[in-house]
Structure formats: structure tokens, C-alpha cells
Write a protein that holds these residues in place. Structure first.
Motif, PDB file in Angstrom:
ATOM      1  N   SER A  57      -4.919  -1.142  -6.619  1.00 38.01           N
ATOM      2  CA  SER A  57      -6.049  -0.237  -6.886  1.00 38.01           C
ATOM      3  C   SER A  57      -6.798   0.143  -5.609  1.00 38.01           C
ATOM      4  O   SER A  57      -7.524   1.138  -5.589  1.00 38.01           O
ATOM      5  CB  SER A  57      -7.006  -0.862  -7.901  1.00 38.01           C
ATOM      6  OG  SER A  57      -7.681  -1.963  -7.335  1.00 38.01           O
ATOM      7  N   LEU A  58      -6.612  -0.614  -4.542  1.00 37.47           N
ATOM      8  CA  LEU A  58      -7.251  -0.296  -3.265  1.00 37.47           C
ATOM      9  C   LEU A  58      -6.464   0.729  -2.453  1.00 37.47           C
ATOM     10  O   LEU A  58      -7.020   1.402  -1.577  1.00 37.47           O
ATOM     11  CB  LEU A  58      -7.416  -1.572  -2.437  1.00 37.47           C
ATOM     12  CG  LEU A  58      -8.295  -2.662  -3.038  1.00 37.47           C
ATOM     13  CD1 LEU A  58      -8.197  -3.932  -2.197  1.00 37.47           C
ATOM     14  CD2 LEU A  58      -9.730  -2.195  -3.161  1.00 37.47           C
ATOM     15  N   LEU A  59      -5.187   0.861  -2.735  1.00 35.42           N
ATOM     16  CA  LEU A  59      -4.314   1.698  -1.912  1.00 35.42           C
ATOM     17  C   LEU A  59      -4.629   3.192  -1.965  1.00 35.42           C
ATOM     18  O   LEU A  59      -4.518   3.863  -0.933  1.00 35.42           O
ATOM     19  CB  LEU A  59      -2.853   1.424  -2.246  1.00 35.42           C
ATOM     20  CG  LEU A  59      -2.398  -0.014  -1.952  1.00 35.42           C
ATOM     21  CD1 LEU A  59      -0.946  -0.196  -2.340  1.00 35.42           C
ATOM     22  CD2 LEU A  59      -2.625  -0.384  -0.506  1.00 35.42           C
ATOM     23  N   PRO A  60      -5.049   3.761  -3.097  1.00 35.93           N
ATOM     24  CA  PRO A  60      -5.391   5.188  -3.063  1.00 35.93           C
ATOM     25  C   PRO A  60      -6.511   5.513  -2.057  1.00 35.93           C
ATOM     26  O   PRO A  60      -6.513   6.591  -1.461  1.00 35.93           O
ATOM     27  CB  PRO A  60      -5.829   5.492  -4.494  1.00 35.93           C
ATOM     28  CG  PRO A  60      -5.055   4.503  -5.316  1.00 35.93           C
ATOM     29  CD  PRO A  60      -5.042   3.248  -4.463  1.00 35.93           C
ATOM     30  N   GLY A  61      -7.409   4.585  -1.844  1.00 36.54           N
ATOM     31  CA  GLY A  61      -8.445   4.790  -0.823  1.00 36.54           C
ATOM     32  C   GLY A  61      -7.836   4.895   0.561  1.00 36.54           C
ATOM     33  O   GLY A  61      -8.310   5.667   1.405  1.00 36.54           O
ATOM     34  N   CYS A  62      -6.778   4.147   0.799  1.00 37.53           N
ATOM     35  CA  CYS A  62      -6.070   4.227   2.085  1.00 37.53           C
ATOM     36  C   CYS A  62      -5.418   5.587   2.253  1.00 37.53           C
ATOM     37  O   CYS A  62      -5.370   6.129   3.358  1.00 37.53           O
ATOM     38  CB  CYS A  62      -5.018   3.125   2.194  1.00 37.53           C
ATOM     39  SG  CYS A  62      -5.692   1.453   2.177  1.00 37.53           S
ATOM     40  N   ALA A  63      -4.933   6.149   1.151  1.00 31.90           N
ATOM     41  CA  ALA A  63      -4.318   7.480   1.208  1.00 31.90           C
ATOM     42  C   ALA A  63      -5.380   8.538   1.496  1.00 31.90           C
ATOM     43  O   ALA A  63      -5.179   9.407   2.344  1.00 31.90           O
ATOM     44  CB  ALA A  63      -3.597   7.788  -0.096  1.00 31.90           C
ATOM     45  N   ARG A  64      -6.513   8.449   0.800  1.00 35.03           N
ATOM     46  CA  ARG A  64      -7.581   9.435   0.992  1.00 35.03           C
ATOM     47  C   ARG A  64      -8.145   9.416   2.403  1.00 35.03           C
ATOM     48  O   ARG A  64      -8.526  10.453   2.939  1.00 35.03           O
ATOM     49  CB  ARG A  64      -8.706   9.212  -0.011  1.00 35.03           C
ATOM     50  CG  ARG A  64      -8.410   9.770  -1.388  1.00 35.03           C
ATOM     51  CD  ARG A  64      -9.631   9.750  -2.287  1.00 35.03           C
ATOM     52  NE  ARG A  64     -10.122   8.412  -2.562  1.00 35.03           N
ATOM     53  CZ  ARG A  64      -9.633   7.595  -3.477  1.00 35.03           C
ATOM     54  NH1 ARG A  64      -8.620   7.961  -4.215  1.00 35.03           N
ATOM     55  NH2 ARG A  64     -10.145   6.403  -3.672  1.00 35.03           N
ATOM     56  N   THR A  65      -8.189   8.235   3.004  1.00 34.42           N
ATOM     57  CA  THR A  65      -8.777   8.104   4.343  1.00 34.42           C
ATOM     58  C   THR A  65      -7.717   8.084   5.442  1.00 34.42           C
ATOM     59  O   THR A  65      -8.047   7.836   6.602  1.00 34.42           O
ATOM     60  CB  THR A  65      -9.650   6.841   4.430  1.00 34.42           C
ATOM     61  OG1 THR A  65      -8.858   5.689   4.112  1.00 34.42           O
ATOM     62  CG2 THR A  65     -10.837   6.930   3.485  1.00 34.42           C
ATOM     63  N   LYS A  66      -6.460   8.331   5.039  1.00 32.00           N
ATOM     64  CA  LYS A  66      -5.345   8.401   5.998  1.00 32.00           C
ATOM     65  C   LYS A  66      -5.226   7.130   6.843  1.00 32.00           C
ATOM     66  O   LYS A  66      -5.177   7.167   8.054  1.00 32.00           O
ATOM     67  CB  LYS A  66      -5.482   9.624   6.916  1.00 32.00           C
ATOM     68  CG  LYS A  66      -5.644  10.943   6.210  1.00 32.00           C
ATOM     69  CD  LYS A  66      -4.332  11.414   5.649  1.00 32.00           C
ATOM     70  CE  LYS A  66      -4.429  12.863   5.203  1.00 32.00           C
ATOM     71  NZ  LYS A  66      -4.202  13.072   3.830  1.00 32.00           N
TER      72      LYS A  66
END
Length: 107
Positions: free
Chosen positions: A15-24
Motif C-alpha cells: 500500500s506504500l508503493l503507489p506513493g513511490c510511483a507518484r513521487t518518482k
């Protein structure tokens, strides 16, 4: 999370990984997967799909493809969403021949 008394699990990490995608921040995504393993939690298809999505959104086709390979080596079949994310990475990185090769294997 640990300082707050929360023990991350197989649901928390992905669930934390989409934040990594959004923030590159693909390095952070791979670090989280490393922490997941370090805590004795084996990444599942959901975690791998999220990781491939991070790679795709960051334009890192090589890591997306390596993640699919790792899934397969661990006996986890990529679901259609993970394969779609891989195709997105192909398209973003102009890997046209790989795109067609993957697409042909899917159908």
C-alpha cells in the motif's frame, strides 16, 4: 511505523508503493520490498504488481522486466495488471519489440 507500534505486514508494504510511483522514487520502493523480506514477509503478487507499476511510471523498463523474472522464479504468476504495467513500461521506454513480444505471449 515501528516507532508507532505498528508492525507492517503483507498488506501495509504494497500500500506504500503507489506513493513511490507518484513521487518518482523507485529506489524507495525497492527498499520497502527489501524491508518486507528482511521482516520475513515474502512479497506476493500484489506487492510485485505495485513494484512493477512504480518501475513503469518511472520509466524503468529494465527493473520492471527484472521484477517479472523474479516473480516467475519465485513461482508467482504475474496477473494481467502486472503484465499491463510491464507493457506500460515498454511503451514509455520505447521498447517496441519487447512490447510486441510480451503482448504476443499474453494472447
Amino acid at each position: 511505523m515501528h516507532a508507532s507500534g505498528i508492525n507492517p505486514d503483507a498488506i501495509t508494504y504494497p500500500s506504500l508503493l503507489p506513493g513511490c510511483a507518484r513521487t518518482k522514487q523507485p529506489a524507495v520502493a525497492f527498499e520497502l520490498i527489501g524491508q518486507m523480506r528482511g521482516n520475513g514477509i515474502r512479497p506476493n503478487g500484489v506487492a510485485y504488481h505495485a513494484l512493477i507499476d512504480v518501475c513503469a511510471k518511472c520509466g524503468d523498463f529494465a527493473r520492471a522486466e527484472a521484477t517479472i523474472s523474479r516473480m516467475l522464479s519465485e513461482g508467482i504468476a504475474p496477473d494481467p495488471a502486472a503484465l499491463h504495467a510491464l507493457l506500460v513500461a515498454c511503451a514509455k521506454c520505447q521498447q517496441n519489440e519487447r512490447f510486441l513480444s510480451i503482448l504476443t505471449r499474453m494472447v
